[in-house]
Design a protein around this motif. Structure first.
Motif, PDB file in Angstrom:
ATOM      1  N   TRP A 112       0.829  -1.203   0.000  1.00 42.69           N
ATOM      2  CA  TRP A 112       0.000   0.000   0.000  1.00 42.69           C
ATOM      3  C   TRP A 112       0.867   1.258   0.000  1.00 42.69           C
ATOM      4  N   ARG A 146      -5.700   0.424   1.792  1.00 42.84           N
ATOM      5  CA  ARG A 146      -6.805  -0.013   0.944  1.00 42.84           C
ATOM      6  C   ARG A 146      -6.757  -1.526   0.772  1.00 42.84           C
ATOM      7  N   THR A 147      -7.929  -2.165   0.840  1.00 46.18           N
ATOM      8  CA  THR A 147      -8.071  -3.580   0.550  1.00 46.18           C
ATOM      9  C   THR A 147      -9.117  -3.740  -0.540  1.00 46.18           C
ATOM     10  N   ASP A 148      -8.785  -4.468  -1.576  1.00 47.19           N
ATOM     11  CA  ASP A 148      -9.694  -4.662  -2.703  1.00 47.19           C
ATOM     12  C   ASP A 148     -10.411  -5.997  -2.568  1.00 47.19           C
ATOM     13  N   PHE A 181     -12.585  -9.309  -9.374  1.00 46.04           N
ATOM     14  CA  PHE A 181     -12.769  -8.239  -8.400  1.00 46.04           C
ATOM     15  C   PHE A 181     -14.221  -7.780  -8.350  1.00 46.04           C
ATOM     16  N   SER A 220      -5.442  -7.625  -1.735  1.00 46.96           N
ATOM     17  CA  SER A 220      -6.805  -8.104  -1.915  1.00 46.96           C
ATOM     18  C   SER A 220      -7.303  -8.850  -0.677  1.00 46.96           C
TER      19      SER A 220
END
Length: 288
Positions: A112, A146-148, A181, A220
């Motif tokens: 990140w 951030r996490t997707d 995603f 992710s």
């Protein structure tokens, strides 16, 4: 059993405690690309004072490992030529769950930071804060890691067959689950149905949640599912991401499991499965 890894959120906003803990802290050093120092299946943590008298700017505070302050940083000179460095995709299955949690937390934060030196709000440079768990604008605005969200799904026929796919660019008999995603405004279940339709052209039903796994390559959260599909429905590779998909029987998959996984050099076999680290393999093993 209590995990050896504690996130210790209360320490992140206490710079004095972090500085004091540095003198006896441990550091997990990463190479370039995603590799860490491992010896006989165990993470090798260095004494922080060897790195410097205080935490370097690029280091992130992970929490407590065996009660000790633990940090991570990426050393530019620690590349894959270093004998002790191991690629994380290959070594993770050798580690216990709490060691994997430490490893994945470190990698997610470092990745990140690598991509977030500048604000997504106005493009200005930001500084690390809270032990590396936030970045802050000059005006005090904070941005967080951030996490997707992504979905991964085992499609089966409700009986004895499962649909496994080989992605474009993957050589040999290395098959995996369908994944993709989550899009804006979309639920995870809606994403499962859409991705499978886009990738192989079939419709699924009875979508069931299995579990989740952090997957910091680069950042992710994999949400695992199973779903039922019809083997009689024609497969269509619509979005170009899938080179081939096939329905395999349980016996096919059991035989493949005995051969090892994707790391195997075998090419004259019909099927190799993802490694034990991945949630894909956990879902496959559960189906078996």
């Amino acid at each position: 059993m209590t995990n050896r890894f504690e996130r210790a959120e209360h320490l992140r906003s206490d710079p004095a405690a972090l500085r004091a803990g540095w003198t006896s802290a441990k550091v997990l050093r990463f190479g370039v690309p995603d590799a860490a120092i491992v010896n006989q299946g165990s993470l090798q943590l260095e004494d922080a004072v060897v790195v410097g008298a205080q935490p370097p700017e690029e280091a992130v505070f992970l929490g407590l490992w065996n009660g000790e302050h633990t940090w991570a940083y990426r050393a530019a000179k620690a590349r894959m030529g270093d004998e002790a460095l191991r690629m994380l995709r290959l070594l993770g299955a050798e580690l216990e769950s709490d060691a994997r949690a430490l490893l994945f937390t470190a990698l997610a934060l470092l990745n990140w930071h690598d991509a977030s030196a500048f604000s997504s709000f106005d493009g200005t440079p930001m500084q690390r804060s809270r032990g590396g768990w936030t970045r802050v604008h000059a005006n005090g605005r904070e941005e967080f890691p951030r996490t997707d969200p992504a979905v991964i799904c085992l499609v089966h026929d409700g009986a004895d067959r499962a649909l496994l796919a080989r992605r474009t660019g993957i050589s040999g008999p290395r098959y995996a689950l369908l994944a993709g995603f989550v899009e804006a405004g979309e639920s995870a279940e809606e994403c499962v149905a859409r991705e499978i339709r886009e990738e192989v052209g079939i419709d699924v039903s009875d979508i069931q949640y299995f579990g989740s796994q952090p997957w910091p390559f680069p950042r992710s959260l994999m949400l695992g599912f199973t779903a039922v599909g019809d083997p009689q429905q024609e497969l269509e590779y619509r979005d170009g991401e899938i080179a081939e998909a096939r329905w395999f029987t349980r016996d096919d998959v059991r035989r493949a499991r005995e051969l090892g996984d994707w790391t195997s050099a075998q090419t004259d076999v019909p099927l190799l499965l993802p490694g034990g680290l991945s949630i894909a393999r956990k879902i496959i093993d559960h189906w078996l």
